[in-house]
Design a protein around this motif. Structure first.
Motif, PDB file in Angstrom:
ATOM      1  N   GLY A 172       6.170 -32.614  49.212  1.00  0.00           N
ATOM      2  CA  GLY A 172       5.233 -32.928  50.286  1.00  0.00           C
ATOM      3  C   GLY A 172       3.879 -33.370  49.783  1.00  0.00           C
ATOM      4  N   GLY A 173       3.437 -32.816  48.638  1.00  0.00           N
ATOM      5  CA  GLY A 173       2.133 -33.174  48.093  1.00  0.00           C
ATOM      6  C   GLY A 173       2.040 -34.615  47.636  1.00  0.00           C
ATOM      7  N   SER A 174       3.189 -35.243  47.353  1.00  0.00           N
ATOM      8  CA  SER A 174       3.177 -36.640  46.892  1.00  0.00           C
ATOM      9  C   SER A 174       2.848 -37.603  48.038  1.00  0.00           C
ATOM     10  CB  SER A 174       4.528 -37.007  46.273  1.00  0.00           C
ATOM     11  OG  SER A 174       5.547 -37.007  47.246  1.00  0.00           O
ATOM     12  N   MET A 175       2.827 -37.092  49.277  1.00  0.00           N
ATOM     13  CA  MET A 175       2.482 -37.936  50.422  1.00  0.00           C
ATOM     14  C   MET A 175       0.978 -38.028  50.639  1.00  0.00           C
ATOM     15  SD  MET A 175       5.537 -37.181  53.159  1.00  0.00           S
ATOM     16  CE  MET A 175       5.389 -35.411  53.222  1.00  0.00           C
ATOM     17  N   LEU A 176       0.195 -37.333  49.803  1.00  0.00           N
ATOM     18  CA  LEU A 176      -1.256 -37.481  49.863  1.00  0.00           C
ATOM     19  C   LEU A 176      -1.617 -38.927  49.524  1.00  0.00           C
ATOM     20  CD1 LEU A 176      -4.053 -35.932  50.038  1.00  0.00           C
ATOM     21  CD2 LEU A 176      -3.939 -35.825  47.540  1.00  0.00           C
ATOM     22  N   ARG A 177      -2.457 -39.526  50.313  1.00  0.00           N
ATOM     23  CA  ARG A 177      -2.811 -40.943  50.112  1.00  0.00           C
ATOM     24  C   ARG A 177      -3.308 -41.211  48.691  1.00  0.00           C
ATOM     25  NH1 ARG A 177      -4.345 -39.270  54.904  1.00  0.00           N
ATOM     26  NH2 ARG A 177      -3.745 -40.407  56.791  1.00  0.00           N
ATOM     27  N   ARG A 178      -2.786 -42.267  48.095  1.00  0.00           N
ATOM     28  CA  ARG A 178      -3.229 -42.834  46.826  1.00  0.00           C
ATOM     29  C   ARG A 178      -3.052 -41.911  45.610  1.00  0.00           C
ATOM     30  NH1 ARG A 178      -8.616 -46.247  46.833  1.00  0.00           N
ATOM     31  NH2 ARG A 178      -7.409 -47.243  45.168  1.00  0.00           N
ATOM     32  N   ILE A 179      -2.281 -40.834  45.747  1.00  0.00           N
ATOM     33  CA  ILE A 179      -2.120 -39.941  44.595  1.00  0.00           C
ATOM     34  C   ILE A 179      -1.304 -40.622  43.493  1.00  0.00           C
ATOM     35  CG2 ILE A 179      -0.043 -38.747  45.501  1.00  0.00           C
ATOM     36  CD1 ILE A 179      -1.301 -36.156  44.224  1.00  0.00           C
ATOM     37  N   ASN A 180      -0.345 -41.468  43.861  1.00  0.00           N
ATOM     38  CA  ASN A 180       0.418 -42.188  42.837  1.00  0.00           C
ATOM     39  C   ASN A 180      -0.473 -43.201  42.114  1.00  0.00           C
ATOM     40  OD1 ASN A 180       0.434 -43.623  45.362  1.00  0.00           O
ATOM     41  ND2 ASN A 180       1.910 -45.055  44.470  1.00  0.00           N
ATOM     42  N   GLU A 181      -1.418 -43.801  42.853  1.00  0.00           N
ATOM     43  CA  GLU A 181      -2.360 -44.738  42.223  1.00  0.00           C
ATOM     44  C   GLU A 181      -3.267 -44.001  41.243  1.00  0.00           C
ATOM     45  OE1 GLU A 181      -4.421 -47.337  45.024  1.00  0.00           O
ATOM     46  OE2 GLU A 181      -2.876 -46.879  46.509  1.00  0.00           O
ATOM     47  N   LEU A 182      -3.688 -42.799  41.610  1.00  0.00           N
ATOM     48  CA  LEU A 182      -4.534 -42.001  40.721  1.00  0.00           C
ATOM     49  C   LEU A 182      -3.806 -41.694  39.420  1.00  0.00           C
ATOM     50  CD1 LEU A 182      -7.018 -40.204  40.107  1.00  0.00           C
ATOM     51  CD2 LEU A 182      -5.844 -38.349  41.314  1.00  0.00           C
ATOM     52  N   LEU A 183      -2.540 -41.281  39.505  1.00  0.00           N
ATOM     53  CA  LEU A 183      -1.780 -40.947  38.297  1.00  0.00           C
ATOM     54  C   LEU A 183      -1.500 -42.183  37.446  1.00  0.00           C
ATOM     55  CD1 LEU A 183       0.616 -38.275  39.810  1.00  0.00           C
ATOM     56  CD2 LEU A 183      -1.129 -37.890  38.068  1.00  0.00           C
ATOM     57  N   THR A 184      -1.279 -43.317  38.094  1.00  0.00           N
ATOM     58  CA  THR A 184      -1.107 -44.571  37.356  1.00  0.00           C
ATOM     59  C   THR A 184      -2.380 -44.911  36.599  1.00  0.00           C
ATOM     60  OG1 THR A 184       0.495 -45.421  38.958  1.00  0.00           O
ATOM     61  CG2 THR A 184      -0.614 -47.038  37.566  1.00  0.00           C
ATOM     62  N   GLU A 185      -3.509 -44.703  37.255  1.00  0.00           N
ATOM     63  CA  GLU A 185      -4.818 -45.039  36.685  1.00  0.00           C
ATOM     64  C   GLU A 185      -5.139 -44.174  35.470  1.00  0.00           C
ATOM     65  OE1 GLU A 185      -9.120 -44.228  38.460  1.00  0.00           O
ATOM     66  OE2 GLU A 185      -8.133 -45.841  39.573  1.00  0.00           O
ATOM     67  N   VAL A 186      -4.849 -42.857  35.549  1.00  0.00           N
ATOM     68  CA  VAL A 186      -5.256 -41.953  34.468  1.00  0.00           C
ATOM     69  C   VAL A 186      -4.255 -41.901  33.311  1.00  0.00           C
ATOM     70  CG1 VAL A 186      -6.649 -40.524  35.995  1.00  0.00           C
ATOM     71  CG2 VAL A 186      -4.256 -39.909  35.595  1.00  0.00           C
ATOM     72  N   THR A 187      -3.002 -42.288  33.549  1.00  0.00           N
ATOM     73  CA  THR A 187      -1.993 -42.221  32.480  1.00  0.00           C
ATOM     74  C   THR A 187      -1.614 -43.592  31.922  1.00  0.00           C
ATOM     75  OG1 THR A 187      -0.114 -42.354  34.013  1.00  0.00           O
ATOM     76  CG2 THR A 187      -0.985 -40.148  33.496  1.00  0.00           C
ATOM     77  N   GLY A 188      -1.836 -44.639  32.699  1.00  0.00           N
ATOM     78  CA  GLY A 188      -1.417 -45.969  32.292  1.00  0.00           C
ATOM     79  C   GLY A 188       0.063 -46.218  32.495  1.00  0.00           C
ATOM     80  N   VAL A 189       0.769 -45.266  33.120  1.00  0.00           N
ATOM     81  CA  VAL A 189       2.206 -45.396  33.391  1.00  0.00           C
ATOM     82  C   VAL A 189       2.399 -45.584  34.893  1.00  0.00           C
ATOM     83  CG1 VAL A 189       4.469 -44.283  33.220  1.00  0.00           C
ATOM     84  CG2 VAL A 189       2.735 -43.869  31.449  1.00  0.00           C
ATOM     85  N   PRO A 190       3.164 -46.594  35.317  1.00  0.00           N
ATOM     86  CA  PRO A 190       3.375 -46.795  36.751  1.00  0.00           C
ATOM     87  C   PRO A 190       3.949 -45.540  37.413  1.00  0.00           C
ATOM     88  CG  PRO A 190       4.258 -48.634  35.499  1.00  0.00           C
ATOM     89  CD  PRO A 190       3.889 -47.586  34.502  1.00  0.00           C
TER      90      PRO A 190
END
Length: 333
Positions: A280-298
């Motif tokens: 359920g926490g993965s439905m927070l807006r833009r959280i996948n973009e944040l992880l892409t940004e900080v790790t460099g992995v899509p």
């Protein structure tokens, strides 16, 4: 033949999967008890409706804490209630997911609670593996797959290959920590008290892991700490982004630690495929973009992210022979 039931016994919600029917039940992991008799007054949705509104004679509790049993007897009664609601005959075979970082004692408590709640056989599966199976990730192949499951009480990060976990990290941070951080922020900035259900509503309605170009706003009602009277304020999504920075940092650290420990060959696979988010926490807006940004992995969010663990738990029980080696030892009785 015994019924086969997969159960996602989460801190925030319980989901039940039945072979051939899919998800048949999704209710909050909440129980209302009578303080005088200690008997159960309500379970699930009915109990959640009482939360924050109960009189002195009623206690509303969450028997699961950080993905593990905090109140054994209440968890057993809750499981019994949900198993009974599946309306089948005879005792079912049950597969229940557990966080990757639980102790042997905690695993035994979950298994025993399921048996005493009416299960014929009770099996356990690690949550990241169940999430990956439910997200339709090809876990049987000799290839690295990174899964991030953000539940109510825990975040599970794992690299999976050949039906098993290669590297994992489990942190006791999830959706509930977001809610607590939001409530603390409102209290600190506006001198206003809000309940956990209100904090959760704010997270769902306007929460975002990164600032939005057009911030969302929401009217929030609570109790003024100074005057002690009801009060209404307006908050925007960028404020909520600031409020949840600490739990977000804990999740980022967990992902980084797994990436650092991943063998080079599997790291190459993860760069090609990207990371998959569930829970359920993965439905927070833009959280996948944040992880892409900080790790460099899509980073991508799975379809039906909140249901992936329950679906994977049920599918694992259907394919028990294939997964038996992965579930041996401490994972299965």
């Amino acid at each position: 033949m015994a019924r086969k039931i997969g159960i996602d016994l989460g801190t925030a919600n319980v989901l039940v999967y039945i072979k051939g029917k899919g998800i048949v039940l999704s209710e909050p992991s909440v129980v209302a008890l009578s303080r005088k008799t200690n008997k159960i007054r309500a379970v699930g949705t009915d109990a959640l409706a009482m939360l924050g509104r109960e009189p002195e004679s009623v206690e509303v509790i969450r028997p699961m804490l950080n993905g593990v049993i905090a109140d054994y007897e209440t968890t057993k009664a809750m499981l019994e209630h949900f198993i009974d609601k599946t309306r089948g005959f005879g005792k079912p075979d049950v597969m229940i997911c557990i966080p990757a970082g639980v102790t042997t004692v905690e695993m035994r408590a979950v298994r025993d609670a399921a048996r005493k709640a009416g299960a014929r056989r009770a099996y356990l599966i690690r949550e990241p593996l169940a999430a990956a199976i439910g997200a339709n990730i090809p876990v049987a192949q000799p290839s690295g797959n990174l899964i991030i499951d953000i539940g109510g009480g825990t975040t599970e990060v794992a690299v999976i290959s050949l039906n098993d976990i290669v590297v994992s990290n489990s942190v006791r941070v999830g959706g509930n920590k977001f809610d607590e951080a939001i409530a603390a922020y409102i209290k600190r900035k506006y001198n206003m008290m809000i309940g956990e259900r209100t904090a959760e509503s704010i997270k769902i309605e306007i929460g975002s892991a990164l600032p939005l170009d057009r911030p969302l706003t929401m009217q929030v009602r609570g109790r003024d700490q100074v005057a002690g009277l009801p009060r209404t304020i307006e908050v925007d999504s960028n404020e909520i982004t600031d409020a949840i920075q600490e739990p977000l940092e804990a999740i980022i650290s967990a992902v980084r630690s797994v990436l650092v420990e991943t063998p080079p060959e599997l790291s190459s696979d993860i760069i090609d495929k990207g990371m998959v988010m569930t829970g359920g926490g993965s439905m927070l807006r833009r959280i996948n973009e944040l992880l892409t940004e900080v790790t460099g992995v899509p980073c991508y969010v799975a379809d039906q992210p909140a249901n992936c663990v329950a679906i994977g738990t049920g599918l694992a029980l259907e394919n028990l022979e294939i997964l038996r080696e992965s579930l041996s030892g401490s994972d299965i009785n």
